[in-house]
Write an enzyme that holds these catalytic residues in place. Structure first.
Site, PDB file in Angstrom:
ATOM      1  N   LYS A  26      -2.026  -1.566  -3.558  1.00  0.00           N
ATOM      2  CA  LYS A  26      -3.215  -0.353  -3.505  1.00  0.00           C
ATOM      3  C   LYS A  26      -1.930   0.733  -3.937  1.00  0.00           C
ATOM      4  O   LYS A  26      -1.642   1.595  -2.373  1.00  0.00           O
ATOM      5  CB  LYS A  26      -3.497  -0.661  -1.908  1.00  0.00           C
TER       6      LYS A  26
ATOM      7  N   TYR B  52       0.835  -1.293  -0.200  1.00  0.00           N
ATOM      8  CA  TYR B  52      -0.201   0.053  -0.170  1.00  0.00           C
ATOM      9  C   TYR B  52       1.031   1.667  -0.341  1.00  0.00           C
ATOM     10  O   TYR B  52       1.349   1.506   0.780  1.00  0.00           O
ATOM     11  CB  TYR B  52      -0.840   0.080   1.051  1.00  0.00           C
TER      12      TYR B  52
END
Length: 295
Positions: A162, A134
């Site tokens: 992400k 992320y």
């Protein structure tokens, strides 16, 4: 790890005593699954993970796995800016039945690219679970460069990212040069369609708490080649997506869920609730065309 196109980064419900509300968590899981979520991320930064104790996180992970009941994959947010603590938590969740883990880039301590690589590598070597990276430089203070992401994508269980840098050039480079089975998700709701257009997989979303079915429709239209219709939905959803981030996340989306009748409660300090003016802006953005009714 196939987690679909619309992955919801769940908020953490709290009760009036500032405790994690596990009953409301189960209700939220069912609501999200019924309204377009292909998978759930639990205890991530949208779930206010820096304010949760390890015991609270474990109870939350267990509750969501049980509530989901195998209907959708469950991803546990086990990342932090403490490598050793992230390793310990990642090991603990293996026995809970989660389908993978999400690791945020270390915040505050601003490691070098080599430090970031070694941080994620150490965690990946400690667990057999699939890992989603992320990258969120706006909050962590450091960007996970494309080159570093591509190095990490070669590790056996780092399978997706992400990407919330907002940098489509960087994201395109990752998509172009990563292994075929490495998935790239938008970390910004408003960039879902642009990311799909350059070969991305989907979105890890906040707005899907409120407009999950509409986002799912947009994605499916794009995938079926109906790009103009998908773009029209994107433009229609954009104002609400923007409004949900007018204050530090997840303040506005929690208020929006309360307007929908879901008892997710407040945000924990140091975040504070919406002001009266911000609440008014949110209510104006919740458009009747989404069948949302504010009482």
């Amino acid at each position: 790890m196939n987690i679909g196109r619309i992955v919801t980064a769940m908020v953490t419900p709290f009760n009036e005593q500032d405790q994690v509300n596990l009953e409301a968590t189960c209700q939220l899981v069912n609501e999200l699954i019924a309204n377009g979520s292909d998978a759930l991320v639990v205890g991530g930064t949208t779930g206010e993970s820096p304010t949760l104790t390890t015991d609270e996180k474990m109870a939350l992970f267990h509750t969501v796995v049980e509530a989901a009941g195998g209907r959708v994959p469950v991803i546990a947010g086990t990342g932090s800016n403490n490598t050793r603590a992230s390793i310990e938590l990642s090991k603990k969740v293996e026995d809970l039945g989660v389908d993978g883990i999400m690791l945020v880039t270390p915040y505050y301590n601003k490691p070098s690219q080599e430090g970031l690589f070694q941080h994620f590598k150490a965690i990946s070597e400690s667990t057999s679970l699939p890992i989603m990276l992320y990258n969120i430089p706006g909050r962590s203070g450091v960007n996970l460069d494309a080159e570093t992401t591509l190095r990490l994508a070669e590790l056996r269980n780092i399978v997706s990212i992400k990407e919330a840098s907002g940098n489509l050039d960087q994201i395109a480079e990752i998509i172009e040069h990563s292994p075929a089975d490495f998935s790239v998700y938008s970390g910004d709701d408003s960039l879902t369609l642009p990311l799909l257009s350059i070969g991305g997989t989907g979105v890890v979303s906040v707005a899907s708490h409120i407009i999950g079915n509409e986002m799912q429709e947009m994605v499916q239209l794009f995938l079926s080649g109906q790009v103009e219709r998908a773009a029209a939905i994107h433009r229609k959803l954009l104002p609400l997506m923007k409004t949900l981030f007018m204050t530090p996340n997840p303040t506005a989306v929690k208020a929006a869920l309360e307007l929908k009748g879901l008892p997710v409660g407040h945000v924990r300090l140091p975040l504070v609730p919406l002001t009266a003016e911000e609440q008014r802006q949110l209510e104006l953005a919740i458009n009747p065309q989404f069948n949302m009714f504010v009482s």
